[in-house]
Design a protein around this motif. Structure first.
Motif, short mmCIF file in Angstrom:
data_model
loop_
_atom_site.label_atom_id
_atom_site.label_comp_id
_atom_site.label_asym_id
_atom_site.label_seq_id
_atom_site.Cartn_x
_atom_site.Cartn_y
_atom_site.Cartn_z
N TRP A 85 6.66 2.50 3.35
CA TRP A 85 5.73 1.46 3.79
C TRP A 85 6.07 1.01 5.21
O TRP A 85 5.17 0.80 6.04
N PRO B 211 -0.68 7.60 3.12
CA PRO B 211 0.40 6.70 3.51
C PRO B 211 -0.15 5.58 4.39
O PRO B 211 -0.69 5.83 5.46
N CYS C 136 6.38 -6.44 2.53
CA CYS C 136 5.88 -5.77 1.32
C CYS C 136 6.81 -6.11 0.16
O CYS C 136 8.03 -5.88 0.25
N ARG D 119 1.14 -5.45 -4.83
CA ARG D 119 0.20 -4.68 -5.64
C ARG D 119 -0.63 -5.58 -6.55
O ARG D 119 -1.79 -5.31 -6.82
N TRP E 251 0.02 0.96 5.13
CA TRP E 251 0.60 -0.34 4.80
C TRP E 251 -0.45 -1.23 4.14
O TRP E 251 -0.13 -2.26 3.56
N PRO F 22 -3.64 -2.10 1.36
CA PRO F 22 -4.04 -1.72 0.00
C PRO F 22 -5.25 -0.80 0.03
O PRO F 22 -5.91 -0.63 1.06
N ALA F 23 -5.57 -0.23 -1.12
CA ALA F 23 -6.62 0.78 -1.20
C ALA F 23 -7.99 0.24 -0.78
O ALA F 23 -8.79 0.95 -0.19
N GLU G 287 -9.40 0.83 2.90
CA GLU G 287 -9.39 2.16 3.48
C GLU G 287 -10.53 2.40 4.46
O GLU G 287 -10.51 3.35 5.21
N ARG H 219 -4.62 5.92 -1.05
CA ARG H 219 -4.31 7.33 -1.37
C ARG H 219 -3.49 7.99 -0.27
O ARG H 219 -2.79 8.95 -0.52
N ARG I 76 2.11 -8.16 1.67
CA ARG I 76 1.53 -7.08 0.86
C ARG I 76 2.15 -7.05 -0.53
O ARG I 76 3.38 -7.13 -0.68
N PRO J 197 -3.84 -2.18 -5.22
CA PRO J 197 -3.08 -0.95 -5.41
C PRO J 197 -2.91 -0.19 -4.11
O PRO J 197 -3.61 -0.44 -3.12
N ARG J 198 -2.00 0.76 -4.11
CA ARG J 198 -1.72 1.55 -2.91
C ARG J 198 -2.91 2.41 -2.53
O ARG J 198 -3.67 2.86 -3.37
#
Length: 465
Positions: free
Chosen positions: A440, A404, A343, A371, A406, A408-409, A412, A402, A369, A399-400
């Motif tokens: 992370w 916790p 990361c 951003r 490793w 990206p969004a 999900e 929402r 990883r 982006p991260r």
């Protein structure tokens, strides 16, 4: 220079593996020291005095807590003395946890020692607590120094609490932390002059002198002597400064006989750049390529004033080094497939490992990883690894999430374990190497467990730059 550093044909001295029994010996020695201290207290009528009345019992218990506290403080000193065998076997993460546990335990025992001893003395003298405290501090040999030692240790402990530490720059916290050495030194005269276990027992004196001298020797040899000798021997200086991505800079370092430096890809050094004010502050940065010939490379992300200053270094700047440290090395590779999760600037030690390890084409997978695309570094080098070494590279940009995680969004919809299995189908049988920010790394470790990777096959390092 990239070709020179990543040319793995350079002859390097092989590092001997740390013996497997070393962990048992080191752990047993620490436990044994606490048992010896308790046995010496027992031999000096500690148990009999414990039941000899309230005041006498409080004093005896105060003696025991003080002795255990002193022993744990010395264990702390040895843990953080950068002894190579301890560093290479246990790694900074585990050592830091033990250091923190021993530190807070010894501090609480020290407070108990102060309170119990003062109450016991006050009960024996039949006078008020404040009066007895004043008499102890002002009339007993070494007690003024011990009081100053207590104040310094309180300062160290308070600034080590996570909430306080997050508000301090690393350099400021590190400088304050060094006061622990002074605190331990100031407490020694009190033990020598008034400690019942020191004054009345030849065996206790022999034990305490031995452990104090061993702790002092470990600091002088490994924290001071060895770094000074290596800096003088290798005469490292800045060779070139190369931008890798916005806010990310590689520093090429040239030195004499660097093939004799016992460094492995994945390790880090503490660096001091002799470029003017602030040179005395050490900066922990990882190697981003295996040392080769007379060259080394580190890569730094601009995270503050000191790291930003590194990008302004000029060729020829002299460098002092301390290390190598860390256990994120190929020493733990079992010769099977590899999955690496990086990361941000955590790519640096993993990149060095990808150049060093002798895996077959297609056996290594890198999950990188970031951003934004601008945060991705070493594009040309990763392309070369893919072409020449058959590394499978996946860039995970976004982006991260929402929660916790490793990932990206945008990912999900998948569980962490499902994503790992898709990106690295054989991960359950791989050695896994992780590097990135603490939160992370914890999320990535949870994902590897869920994907079937045993903890013993997962190797990670906290940020070291």
């Amino acid at each position: 220079m990239t070709a020179a550093v990543t040319d793995r044909r350079a002859t390097r001295r092989a590092l001997p593996a740390v013996p497997g029994w070393w962990a048992d010996v080191a752990g047993s020695a620490a436990v044994l020291s606490l048992l010896v201290v308790t046995a010496l207290w027992t031999g000096d009528r500690g148990v009999q005095e414990l039941f000899g009345g309230l005041a006498t019992g409080l004093t005896s218990l105060g003696r025991l807590t003080g002795l255990l506290s002193a022993d744990l403080m010395l264990i702390q000193v040895v843990l953080m003395a950068r002894v190579p065998l301890i560093e290479r076997h246990f790694g900074q993460d585990r050592i830091a946890r033990w250091h923190r546990l021993a530190g807070f335990t010894s501090f609480h025992l020290l407070l108990a020692h102060v309170v119990l001893t003062t109450l016991g003395y006050a009960g024996t003298a039949r006078q008020g607590l404040l009066t007895e405290t004043w008499d102890l501090v002002t009339t007993y040999p070494g007690m003024l120094l011990a009081t100053a030692a207590l104040a310094l240790l309180v300062l160290v402990v308070v600034t080590s609490v996570r909430a306080a530490r997050r508000r301090l720059r690393y350099e400021s916290w590190h400088l304050l932390h060094l006061y622990a050495y002074l605190g331990i030194a100031l407490a020694l005269p009190h033990q020598l002059w008034t400690g019942a276990d020191f004054v009345g027992s030849a065996a206790a004196r022999a034990y305490w002198w031995t452990v104090y001298l061993l702790a002092l020797a470990s600091v002088l040899v490994f924290r001071l002597g060895l770094p000074a000798w290596r800096s003088l021997r290798h005469r490292v200086e800045v060779a070139a400064v190369v931008p890798e991505a916005p806010g990310i800079t590689s520093i090429w370092l040239r030195g004499r006989a660097l093939h004799r430096l016992p460094a492995r890809a994945g390790q880090f050094f503490l660096w001091r750049f002799l470029d003017g004010p602030g040179w005395s502050r050490a900066h922990p940065y990882s190697l981003s390529a295996p040392p080769s010939g007379d060259l080394m490379r580190i890569t730094v992300k601009d995270l503050g004033d000191d790291s930003a200053r590194v990008a302004t270094l000029r060729p020829g700047t002299k460098v002092l080094l301390e290390g190598p440290y860390g256990r994120l090395t190929g020493e733990h590779w079992r010769g099977r497939g590899i999955t690496m999760l990086a990361c941000g600037v955590g790519i640096t030690p993993l990149l060095a490992l990808l150049w060093e390890l002798p895996y077959a084409p297609g056996e290594a997978v890198l999950l990188y990883r970031a951003r934004t695309p601008d945060e991705l570094a070493f594009a040309a080098e990763l392309d070369r690894l893919a072409a020449e070494r058959g590394v499978v590279v996946h860039h995970l940009v976004g982006p991260r999430a929402r929660r916790p995680a490793w990932l990206p969004a945008y990912a999900e919809g998948l569980t962490d374990a499902e994503a790992l299995r898709r990106l690295s189908p054989g991960i359950a049988g791989h050695d896994v190497f992780l590097c990135g920010p603490d939160g992370w790394v914890e999320a990535a470790r949870a994902a590897t467990r869920a994907a079937g990777v045993p903890d013993a096959h997962t190797h990670h390092e906290r940020f070291a730059w």
